[in-house]
Each structure stands twice: as structure tokens, then as C-alpha cells.
Design a protein around this motif. Sequence first.
Motif, mmCIF file in Angstrom:
data_model
loop_
_atom_site.group_PDB
_atom_site.id
_atom_site.type_symbol
_atom_site.label_atom_id
_atom_site.label_comp_id
_atom_site.label_asym_id
_atom_site.label_seq_id
_atom_site.Cartn_x
_atom_site.Cartn_y
_atom_site.Cartn_z
ATOM 1 N N GLU A 18 5.415 -2.304 19.109
ATOM 2 C CA GLU A 18 5.735 -1.590 20.329
ATOM 3 C C GLU A 18 4.746 -0.687 21.139
ATOM 4 N N PHE A 19 4.032 0.064 20.487
ATOM 5 C CA PHE A 19 3.154 1.036 21.157
ATOM 6 C C PHE A 19 1.621 0.236 21.468
ATOM 7 N N GLN A 20 1.766 -1.114 21.016
ATOM 8 C CA GLN A 20 0.384 -1.829 21.319
ATOM 9 C C GLN A 20 -0.960 -1.159 20.832
ATOM 10 N N LEU A 21 -0.937 -0.747 19.418
ATOM 11 C CA LEU A 21 -2.033 0.101 18.821
ATOM 12 C C LEU A 21 -2.868 -0.644 18.619
ATOM 13 N N ILE A 22 -2.741 -1.912 18.077
ATOM 14 C CA ILE A 22 -3.698 -3.141 17.812
ATOM 15 C C ILE A 22 -3.977 -4.383 18.833
ATOM 16 N N TYR A 23 -5.093 -4.451 19.287
ATOM 17 C CA TYR A 23 -5.513 -5.758 20.129
ATOM 18 C C TYR A 23 -6.087 -6.773 19.263
ATOM 19 N N PRO A 24 -6.102 -7.894 19.415
ATOM 20 C CA PRO A 24 -6.720 -8.896 18.613
ATOM 21 C C PRO A 24 -8.330 -8.902 18.823
ATOM 22 N N THR A 25 -8.810 -8.366 19.722
ATOM 23 C CA THR A 25 -10.309 -8.371 19.571
ATOM 24 C C THR A 25 -10.778 -6.962 18.954
ATOM 25 N N ASP A 26 -10.076 -6.243 18.599
ATOM 26 C CA ASP A 26 -10.442 -5.001 17.795
ATOM 27 C C ASP A 26 -11.161 -5.003 16.530
ATOM 28 N N HIS A 27 -12.301 -4.256 16.533
ATOM 29 C CA HIS A 27 -12.640 -3.948 15.409
ATOM 30 C C HIS A 27 -12.349 -2.525 14.956
ATOM 31 N N ILE A 28 -11.498 -2.392 13.756
ATOM 32 C CA ILE A 28 -11.064 -1.310 13.309
ATOM 33 C C ILE A 28 -11.841 -0.677 12.035
ATOM 34 N N VAL A 29 -12.066 0.683 12.318
ATOM 35 C CA VAL A 29 -12.429 1.192 11.060
ATOM 36 C C VAL A 29 -11.532 2.072 10.354
ATOM 37 N N ILE A 30 -11.039 1.923 9.070
ATOM 38 C CA ILE A 30 -9.996 2.703 8.644
ATOM 39 C C ILE A 30 -10.723 3.761 7.793
ATOM 40 N N GLY A 31 -10.427 5.179 8.268
ATOM 41 C CA GLY A 31 -10.980 6.204 7.490
ATOM 42 C C GLY A 31 -10.467 6.280 6.176
ATOM 43 N N VAL A 32 -11.115 6.240 5.062
ATOM 44 C CA VAL A 32 -10.400 6.226 3.837
ATOM 45 C C VAL A 32 -11.067 7.380 2.902
ATOM 46 N N SER A 33 -10.118 8.273 2.512
ATOM 47 C CA SER A 33 -10.420 9.398 1.869
ATOM 48 C C SER A 33 -10.439 9.236 0.296
ATOM 49 N N GLY A 34 -9.734 7.960 -0.095
ATOM 50 C CA GLY A 34 -9.298 8.212 -1.551
ATOM 51 C C GLY A 34 -8.125 8.466 -1.840
ATOM 52 N N GLY A 35 -7.555 9.399 -0.884
ATOM 53 C CA GLY A 35 -6.043 10.149 -1.018
ATOM 54 C C GLY A 35 -4.884 8.931 -0.720
ATOM 55 N N LYS A 36 -3.693 9.197 -0.971
ATOM 56 C CA LYS A 36 -2.544 8.258 -0.869
ATOM 57 C C LYS A 36 -2.359 7.878 0.539
ATOM 58 N N ASP A 37 -2.530 8.874 1.757
ATOM 59 C CA ASP A 37 -2.220 7.919 3.154
ATOM 60 C C ASP A 37 -3.165 7.120 3.409
ATOM 61 N N SER A 38 -4.487 7.433 3.268
ATOM 62 C CA SER A 38 -5.270 6.405 3.659
ATOM 63 C C SER A 38 -5.485 5.177 2.855
ATOM 64 N N THR A 39 -5.192 5.211 1.697
ATOM 65 C CA THR A 39 -5.150 4.230 0.721
ATOM 66 C C THR A 39 -4.030 3.257 1.008
ATOM 67 N N ALA A 40 -2.927 4.025 1.090
ATOM 68 C CA ALA A 40 -1.894 3.310 1.801
ATOM 69 C C ALA A 40 -2.048 2.488 2.869
ATOM 70 N N LEU A 41 -2.436 3.143 3.921
ATOM 71 C CA LEU A 41 -2.853 2.679 5.305
ATOM 72 C C LEU A 41 -3.793 1.593 5.366
ATOM 73 N N ALA A 42 -4.946 1.548 4.571
ATOM 74 C CA ALA A 42 -5.708 0.415 4.295
ATOM 75 C C ALA A 42 -4.873 -1.044 3.768
ATOM 76 N N THR A 43 -4.208 -0.570 2.722
ATOM 77 C CA THR A 43 -3.523 -1.760 1.923
ATOM 78 C C THR A 43 -2.496 -2.265 3.027
ATOM 79 N N MET A 44 -1.864 -1.390 3.714
ATOM 80 C CA MET A 44 -0.620 -1.854 4.704
ATOM 81 C C MET A 44 -1.080 -2.675 5.661
ATOM 82 N N LEU A 45 -2.369 -2.221 6.556
ATOM 83 C CA LEU A 45 -3.100 -2.819 7.607
ATOM 84 C C LEU A 45 -3.706 -4.000 7.168
ATOM 85 N N THR A 46 -4.017 -4.536 5.747
ATOM 86 C CA THR A 46 -4.475 -5.559 5.222
ATOM 87 C C THR A 46 -3.172 -6.793 5.056
ATOM 88 N N ARG A 47 -2.092 -6.075 4.479
ATOM 89 C CA ARG A 47 -1.065 -7.036 4.373
ATOM 90 C C ARG A 47 -0.167 -7.152 5.561
#
Length: 313
Positions: A41-70
Motif C-alpha cells: 500500500e505504501f510502496q515501501l519496496i521496489y523490485p530494483t532495491d538493494h535493502i540493508v536490514i539493520g540487525v542488532s540481534g534484538g527481537k524486532d530486527s530479527t523478526a524483520l529480517a526473517t519476515m522480509l525474507t519470507r
Amino acid sequence: MVKCQLCDTNPVCTKTSDGKLICKQCFIDRVEKLVHQCIDEFQLIYPTDHIVIGVSGGKDSTALATMLTRIEKRWPSGAKYTLVAVDEGIVGYRDKSLECVRWLQEYLQLPLEIISYIETYGMTMDEIVTRGGKNACSYCGVLRRQCLEKAAIKVGANVIATGHNGDDVAETVLMNFLRGDVARLERCKSLKRELEREDGIIRIKPFSLLTQKEVVLYAHYMKLRYFSVECTYAGTAFRGNARTFLQKTQILHPSIIRNCVISNEQAKAELKKEQLKKSQRCTVCGMQSSSSLCQACKMMNELRNGMPKIELK
Ligand SMILES: Nc1ncnc2c1ncn2[C@@H]1O[C@H](COP(=O)(O)OP(=O)(O)OP(=O)(O)O)[C@@H](O)[C@H]1O
């Protein structure tokens, strides 16, 4: 056994914010669809994007990286992902959480880039604290943000995704509102994709419409390994008040987090000319800055000269 109201098969595990009793599998499916809808809906990701996911080892970024991959597997967009972890140099905290980041990299099989304060600024966060200065979070916020940008530039990425959830965004909105800081209220809009800076780095927060509770449950049901100890230097005086208020009110009104994020998104801010800072390059490090010397260089200069302007708590 009470059965899930969605699949009518599995036992109920949780209640959704709109009152449905659902099972673990349907919960996972539901939050992934919610985040995918938000991205769409908010067009956050485009097909040509190279996205770095900031991961701290905490719950939010661990869940984010997992969810974006899925999500990428379920609804392929073509975007490319790299994990980036910033090692601030906090003994007993960041070294431990980086073990979870390494687990995540193995689990998701994504490239990982680690960037540290010591190699970037010649000082660890532990050292910054001993040299004094403003409260530790003020230093860390500025330096970590810049490290994420430097890492994104290094790997050739154009987007930085962070795991800020709806509770985080709503707290920031409320704090800025109470402070009357219209310029910051405008900047903390989290559901729009726009070129924030001339170097082309875009920041996205795909979890803006998920509550903290939903993120924690997702991480738990997905059996993710994450580090849940609070940072040694965490200082949350004002934010803590906003958090307590939102958490208490959320019990009676489960939709307030989402409402707060969306209201701020839709509000039109009246910005005075002087509040709009024009971006330029730092004359020392070359990174984007609102003045000739970026905030990170200013802070490091003060620390090196033993004259920090900000008090460490
Ligand atoms: N050391 C770090 N390296 C890379 N990214 C980070 C780091 N610390 C924070 N971030 C990014 O900023 C987001 C918000 O960080 P914050 O410190 O507020 O922690 P948080 O809300 O507890 O998130 P998390 O559970 O992912 O640690 C994180 O979700 C992550 O995407």
C-alpha cells in the motif's frame, strides 16, 4: 479444545486486536500478510532495491529480517537483501547480541556486513561513556545512524530497513507532539518512501503498523533466536513516560498504536522555513549533513578534545 476461528482446525493460541481467537499458524500468516499489505500500500519496496536490514540481534530486527525474507518468497518483489550489524563496542552487551546476529545470518543465508565504532570513529561506545558527554543514547543514535548509512553505501544498497515497530513510532510521535516539535513530527512519518537525502539512501520501517506484542509473538512462534537484555547505557526518561502511557491505554483500546501512527502520517505539518534544513556534505567525512560539519564529526571532535557538550547519564 477451542478451535481457531480462522482455520477451524488447530487449537487457539492468541487473540487478535479485533478480538478473534486464532492459532499459531494463522497468527504467523496474518502478521506476514499485514506487513506485506503495508509494504504494498505504501510502496515501501521496489523490485530494483538493494535493502540493508539493520540487525542488532534484538527481537524486532530479527523478526524483520526473517519476515522480509519470507515475504520475498511468498510474494517475490525482486529486491535484494543484506544484513548490517553495527558493533558499538559495548562489552557484555553488543558482543553477546552479535552471536544472535550470526545465528540469523546462518538461518536466513543472507550476506552480513559488520561495521564498528572503533574502526569508523577510533573509539568504542564504552570509551565514549568514560570520556563523558551528553546522555549515551544521543551519541549512539547519531553514530549508529551514520554507520548504517556508511555500510549501505559500501555494499551499494539504496534502502535501509529498520525494525522500529508501531509502539516505537507511536512513542516518538507522542514525545514530539508533547514537545511541540513539528519538524521532528514531520520527520518521524514512517509510512512513506521518499528520498530523504541526496545520496539516495531511503529509510523504511515496515513494522510501523505492528504492535510490539505482535512482533514478540511472531518471534516466539517462529522460534527465532534473539537477545533480549536491555542496553547497558539505556536511558529512557521522557520516552519511558510516553511508553507507559501508551501501554496502559492500549489495554483498554487495542487500536491506539495504529491510530497514532496513521494520524501522524495523515496530519499536514505547518513547517516554518527555518525548520527545513537543507542538506549538504560534511567537510570532514563527506557524509550528508545539515551543516558544514556533520553531527557525528562534531561529537567525535568534542570527545577527542575532552569537551563533550552533552552530559552522559
Ligand atoms: N547495533 C545495531 N546494528 C544494526 N541495526 C541496529 C542496531 N541497533 C538498532 N538497530 C536498528 O534500529 C532498530 C531500532 O533499534 P532500537 O535500539 O530502538 O532497538 P529495538 O526497538 O529494541 O529493536 P531490536 O529489537 O531490533 O533491537 C532495530 O530494530 C534495528 O533495525
